[in-house]
Write a protein that holds these residues in place. Structure first.
Motif, PDB file in Angstrom:
ATOM      1  N   TYR B  49      -7.230  10.673   4.799  1.00 52.08           N
ATOM      2  CA  TYR B  49      -7.173  11.037   3.375  1.00 52.08           C
ATOM      3  C   TYR B  49      -8.533  11.458   2.831  1.00 52.08           C
ATOM      4  O   TYR B  49      -8.658  11.846   1.675  1.00 52.08           O
ATOM      5  CB  TYR B  49      -6.567   9.908   2.532  1.00 52.08           C
ATOM      6  CG  TYR B  49      -7.359   8.626   2.509  1.00 52.08           C
ATOM      7  CD1 TYR B  49      -7.046   7.591   3.376  1.00 52.08           C
ATOM      8  CD2 TYR B  49      -8.409   8.450   1.625  1.00 52.08           C
ATOM      9  CE1 TYR B  49      -7.770   6.410   3.374  1.00 52.08           C
ATOM     10  CE2 TYR B  49      -9.142   7.277   1.609  1.00 52.08           C
ATOM     11  CZ  TYR B  49      -8.815   6.263   2.480  1.00 52.08           C
ATOM     12  OH  TYR B  49      -9.548   5.098   2.479  1.00 52.08           O
ATOM     13  N   ASP B  50      -9.571  11.356   3.660  1.00 53.30           N
ATOM     14  CA  ASP B  50     -10.910  11.827   3.282  1.00 53.30           C
ATOM     15  C   ASP B  50     -11.668  12.010   4.584  1.00 53.30           C
ATOM     16  O   ASP B  50     -11.544  11.187   5.497  1.00 53.30           O
ATOM     17  CB  ASP B  50     -11.600  10.799   2.376  1.00 53.30           C
ATOM     18  CG  ASP B  50     -12.838  11.360   1.675  1.00 53.30           C
ATOM     19  OD1 ASP B  50     -13.663  12.016   2.338  1.00 53.30           O
ATOM     20  OD2 ASP B  50     -12.966  11.155   0.456  1.00 53.30           O
ATOM     21  N   MET B 338      -9.526 -11.423  -5.081  1.00 58.45           N
ATOM     22  CA  MET B 338      -8.691 -10.734  -4.094  1.00 58.45           C
ATOM     23  C   MET B 338      -8.845 -11.383  -2.725  1.00 58.45           C
ATOM     24  O   MET B 338      -9.817 -12.069  -2.437  1.00 58.45           O
ATOM     25  CB  MET B 338      -9.077  -9.247  -4.043  1.00 58.45           C
ATOM     26  CG  MET B 338      -8.659  -8.476  -5.282  1.00 58.45           C
ATOM     27  SD  MET B 338      -9.199  -6.731  -5.297  1.00 58.45           S
ATOM     28  CE  MET B 338      -8.155  -6.031  -4.003  1.00 58.45           C
ATOM     29  N   TYR B 389      -6.738  -5.242   1.672  1.00 56.07           N
ATOM     30  CA  TYR B 389      -7.011  -5.699   0.315  1.00 56.07           C
ATOM     31  C   TYR B 389      -5.731  -6.173  -0.376  1.00 56.07           C
ATOM     32  O   TYR B 389      -4.875  -5.369  -0.711  1.00 56.07           O
ATOM     33  CB  TYR B 389      -7.643  -4.563  -0.489  1.00 56.07           C
ATOM     34  CG  TYR B 389      -8.891  -3.993   0.167  1.00 56.07           C
ATOM     35  CD1 TYR B 389     -10.157  -4.529  -0.116  1.00 56.07           C
ATOM     36  CD2 TYR B 389      -8.808  -2.937   1.080  1.00 56.07           C
ATOM     37  CE1 TYR B 389     -11.298  -4.015   0.494  1.00 56.07           C
ATOM     38  CE2 TYR B 389      -9.942  -2.419   1.689  1.00 56.07           C
ATOM     39  CZ  TYR B 389     -11.191  -2.961   1.397  1.00 56.07           C
ATOM     40  OH  TYR B 389     -12.310  -2.450   2.000  1.00 56.07           O
ATOM     41  N   GLU B 395      -0.109  -9.763  -2.516  1.00 62.05           N
ATOM     42  CA  GLU B 395       0.515  -8.439  -2.402  1.00 62.05           C
ATOM     43  C   GLU B 395      -0.542  -7.408  -1.978  1.00 62.05           C
ATOM     44  O   GLU B 395      -1.692  -7.484  -2.403  1.00 62.05           O
ATOM     45  CB  GLU B 395       1.090  -7.978  -3.752  1.00 62.05           C
ATOM     46  CG  GLU B 395       2.042  -8.947  -4.400  1.00 62.05           C
ATOM     47  CD  GLU B 395       1.674  -9.230  -5.863  1.00 62.05           C
ATOM     48  OE1 GLU B 395       2.605  -9.423  -6.664  1.00 62.05           O
ATOM     49  OE2 GLU B 395       0.459  -9.281  -6.189  1.00 62.05           O
ATOM     50  N   VAL B 397      -2.634  -4.390  -2.342  1.00 66.86           N
ATOM     51  CA  VAL B 397      -3.065  -3.661  -3.529  1.00 66.86           C
ATOM     52  C   VAL B 397      -3.671  -2.306  -3.148  1.00 66.86           C
ATOM     53  O   VAL B 397      -3.560  -1.333  -3.883  1.00 66.86           O
ATOM     54  CB  VAL B 397      -4.105  -4.489  -4.316  1.00 66.86           C
ATOM     55  CG1 VAL B 397      -4.733  -3.674  -5.425  1.00 66.86           C
ATOM     56  CG2 VAL B 397      -3.467  -5.744  -4.882  1.00 66.86           C
ATOM     57  N   LEU B 398      -4.356  -2.267  -2.007  1.00 69.96           N
ATOM     58  CA  LEU B 398      -4.858  -0.992  -1.472  1.00 69.96           C
ATOM     59  C   LEU B 398      -4.268  -0.895  -0.079  1.00 69.96           C
ATOM     60  O   LEU B 398      -4.488  -1.778   0.769  1.00 69.96           O
ATOM     61  CB  LEU B 398      -6.386  -0.965  -1.427  1.00 69.96           C
ATOM     62  CG  LEU B 398      -7.072  -1.003  -2.809  1.00 69.96           C
ATOM     63  CD1 LEU B 398      -7.536  -2.390  -3.151  1.00 69.96           C
ATOM     64  CD2 LEU B 398      -8.204  -0.015  -2.899  1.00 69.96           C
ATOM     65  N   ASP B 399      -3.524   0.171   0.163  1.00 70.24           N
ATOM     66  CA  ASP B 399      -2.699   0.162   1.373  1.00 70.24           C
ATOM     67  C   ASP B 399      -3.281   0.965   2.535  1.00 70.24           C
ATOM     68  O   ASP B 399      -2.635   1.125   3.557  1.00 70.24           O
ATOM     69  CB  ASP B 399      -1.274   0.609   1.053  1.00 70.24           C
ATOM     70  CG  ASP B 399      -1.199   2.086   0.682  1.00 70.24           C
ATOM     71  OD1 ASP B 399      -2.241   2.774   0.739  1.00 70.24           O
ATOM     72  OD2 ASP B 399      -0.095   2.543   0.330  1.00 70.24           O
ATOM     73  N   PHE B 400      -4.528   1.470   2.375  1.00 65.05           N
ATOM     74  CA  PHE B 400      -5.080   2.235   3.485  1.00 65.05           C
ATOM     75  C   PHE B 400      -5.536   1.304   4.612  1.00 65.05           C
ATOM     76  O   PHE B 400      -5.777   0.127   4.410  1.00 65.05           O
ATOM     77  CB  PHE B 400      -6.214   3.153   3.022  1.00 65.05           C
ATOM     78  CG  PHE B 400      -7.284   2.478   2.202  1.00 65.05           C
ATOM     79  CD1 PHE B 400      -8.225   1.672   2.803  1.00 65.05           C
ATOM     80  CD2 PHE B 400      -7.358   2.671   0.825  1.00 65.05           C
ATOM     81  CE1 PHE B 400      -9.229   1.063   2.062  1.00 65.05           C
ATOM     82  CE2 PHE B 400      -8.355   2.054   0.065  1.00 65.05           C
ATOM     83  CZ  PHE B 400      -9.289   1.249   0.687  1.00 65.05           C
TER      84      PHE B 400
END
Lengths: 431, 431
Positions: B49-50, B338, B389, B395, B397-400
């Motif tokens: 994605y980057d 977190m 994360y 849960e 929160v950041l799914d990468f």
């Protein structure tokens, strides 16, 4: 009609009370009576949990006190004037770093007694310094100040010798000379900021910069036609730079673009910050109203309010997300889904200003939606002031009232602007 | 007895499978076949994605591939060796910044084709560069490499002329010369790093620095008595610096202390990072076991594992908090509550190493508790690799799977270390 008037009156009442409580909180807890300046790090009950003093927040607090003193009857009180002056004196004495980082550079963070802790390689400390000095100059350029200026002149000569540079010490002159340096950094040469140009990091158009400068021009030119003339081209440039952030065939506001207004690759290019776009929205609307530019007024509302509101509002739990990716990737900022106080403050100003101008009921509905979430989630009935940082679901996750980025600024500015707008609306309603 | 053995076998089975899946994920998705080096920013399904390449993560991936290739039969595969070499070549070619920021300074982030995007004013890019080069040197100093070195010699002369500096190009020599520069920055003069000394920001003892150097000494000295002799004093110094972080009468591990081991004022002084303390715990234990220092072994477990585990574990929702304030104030890091993947990785290594040495059942219970949370929350059954994360409640929160700080490192190092420790435990169990 009458129902709307009653609703607006109800908002004004609550907002006025809230502003009083917020001002009281900072007057009571944030003043450093021993070393002057303001404590920024205040717990939920106002207790100081760290003595560091952040230059952005010192400058913003001076600005807000001065503005309230100057423009609102009930805040025209000696203790508020004294606090503003004391904060400004602290800044003038300590904010500038006499280091290798170039002339005029301000620190980001100071110890309680004014020693530099950190210098950011950006322009924002300097921007809030300018805001503070200019607003203060509007209330202190009276007889008392004339006398003080003579005293300052002596200091000034001593300072010039010591620093081998010219340091103008009247707040207005100080604001203007810092402003000139800012413009030089932004438009001509940023190497003084201390960030080496790297081959993989060409200069970009980050929306914060033209927004901030537009805000400063508005600040510096109020009621001063000569200054307005001086910065006429600059404000046009700022607007043009902000408008470059409308991307994707007018369907998205992107936080960072290339210098010629094209989309950047990667996460940086896809980043959206709805609260920031909404803030840009009311900056633009304010400018467009002054210029009587109907097209720009429409752009401000349609692009910089409606788009970030629609993309930024959390349909599931309410509130505005902090960051989003325009292509729906997960943002890389760990706090992306948190609900922060300031985007909600900016959204309230934006929609009330938009409604106030057009009387379009839809815009008041938006204001209502944001107002309901904001006042039920952020305001602390127990100790006063607002919480700043909620989880996506709206629980308070960080419970302090002041921290390195949260000071006496977004909340009182929002309440102040909204009260003024409601005054205007209700006055016109009456007549 | 048998029940413990069965449990350990069960862990080993799961960990082995998980390590295979993790290695497969990065082999499949992270290699930049066109421009060499590794993509770091991988979505949950592995998609890039980057395209930015982070030097910490490039170095860590080279290290991890090399270590797996060298020490685990099933990873002794040409594609893994090739990937390690290609990553190292990318680093040697592009990581160093030939800018004003001083000799030897590495970038933090590069474009896909190797142009510097960002330089941090810290030592960590250089540290992971050293780790990468040293580990690679342990598998490439063979005949093939001798030939290559002749070729390199020519390059090297060209490079020396071009850069007006000496750049040794064998990975081991490169690692050692960079290490010497690191030690100079840490112990003698850090001005090359580009952070001006500010009067309100005196040098402090941040635990990351001695931890990192201790880790590097361990890396560089394995099986090399001459190098071990050279760095003997340094490792003693690192341990002493780490032990200074035991504060509050032995009841807390604080992340930052003064240079003479006293508590610092404010948030910085009260900061606790449980995962980091646990990582220091196993670094210290490993060192103490090698030195046969029983007192230090006890300190490593009692202070650097049990304290952060007790203060860091979330009794309500499970998992380790990211940051805490020793006096119970709210931390100022937005992500403080977190649950991040890496503290859990470090905790697993720490407790399994401690148990493996002492066979104390309580330590295995701790491992079990952390293992259960970790494997049920972070591991992604659908696409492989781990999420990084989670919210406080667990849960995603950041799914990468990969980002600027999450690469091919903490997860595979944890699984690798745990598999090795379990091999040792089960072997001894058998005999």
């Amino acid at each position: 009609g009458t129902m709307t008037a009653a609703l607006l009156e109800q908002y004004r009442e609550r907002i006025r009370t809230e502003l009083d409580r917020v001002v009281d909180f900072w007057l009571k807890y944030s003043h450093d009576k021993e070393q002057s300046g303001f404590f920024n790090c205040l717990g939920k009950d106002g207790k100081v949990y760290d003595e560091l003093k952040y230059v952005w927040l010192q400058g913003r607090q001076v600005w807000m006190y001065s503005r309230l003193y100057r423009t609102m009857e009930r805040f025209h009180r000696p203790e508020i004037l004294d606090a503003a002056k004391s904060g400004a004196a602290f800044l003038q004495k300590f904010a500038r770093v006499q280091a290798s980082s170039g002339p005029g550079k301000c620190a980001f963070c100071l110890t309680r007694d004014g020693r530099a802790v950190k210098v950011q390689r950006t322009i924002f400390s300097e921007c809030f310094y300018v805001m503070a000095m200019d607003e203060l100059s509007r209330i202190t350029q009276d007889k008392e100040m004339q006398v003080k200026l003579l005293v300052k002149l002596v200091d000034s000569i001593y300072f010039m010798v010591r620093c081998q540079m010219f340091c103008p010490c009247s707040p207005q002159a100080d604001a203007e000379s810092m402003m000139d340096r800012l413009i030089f950094w932004v438009q001509t040469d940023s190497s003084d900021l201390g960030r080496p140009q790297l081959p993989g990091d060409p200069p970009i158009n980050s929306m914060a910069v033209p927004m901030m400068l537009l805000c400063l021009v508005d600040q510096l030119t109020e009621g001063r036609t000569d200054v307005a003339e001086k910065y006429k081209d600059l404000s046009g440039w700022c607007v043009e730079q902000i408008l470059q952030h409308i991307q994707r065939d007018g369907k998205a506001i992107l936080e960072n673009v290339t210098l010629n207004g094209k989309e950047l690759p990667g996460c940086q290019g896809r980043l959206q910050n709805p609260g920031h776009a909404l803030e840009a929205g009311w900056f633009l609307l304010q400018y467009a109203l002054k210029k009587e530019d109907a097209q720009l007024q429409k752009t401000a509302v349609d692009k910089f309010m409606e788009i970030p509101f629609h993309t930024g509002w959390d349909k599931q739990h309410g509130g505005l997300f902090y960051f989003l990716d325009v292509d729906g990737h997960c943002p890389t900022q760990l706090e992306w889904n948190m609900k922060l106080w300031w985007p909600h403050c900016e959204a309230l100003i934006a929609y009330l200003m938009a409604y106030s101008h057009s009387r379009e009921p839809l815009l008041l509905d938006r204001f209502k939606q944001i107002y309901d979430y904001t006042f039920s989630h952020f305001s602390d009935e127990e100790h006063g002031e607002w919480f700043g940082y909620l989880s996506r679901k709206g629980e308070v996750v960080l419970d302090f009232k002041g921290g390195s980025f949260k000071g006496f600024f977004h909340v009182p500015r929002c309440l102040y602007m909204c009260e003024k707008l409601l005054d205007g609306l209700l006055e016109r309603q009456d007549s």
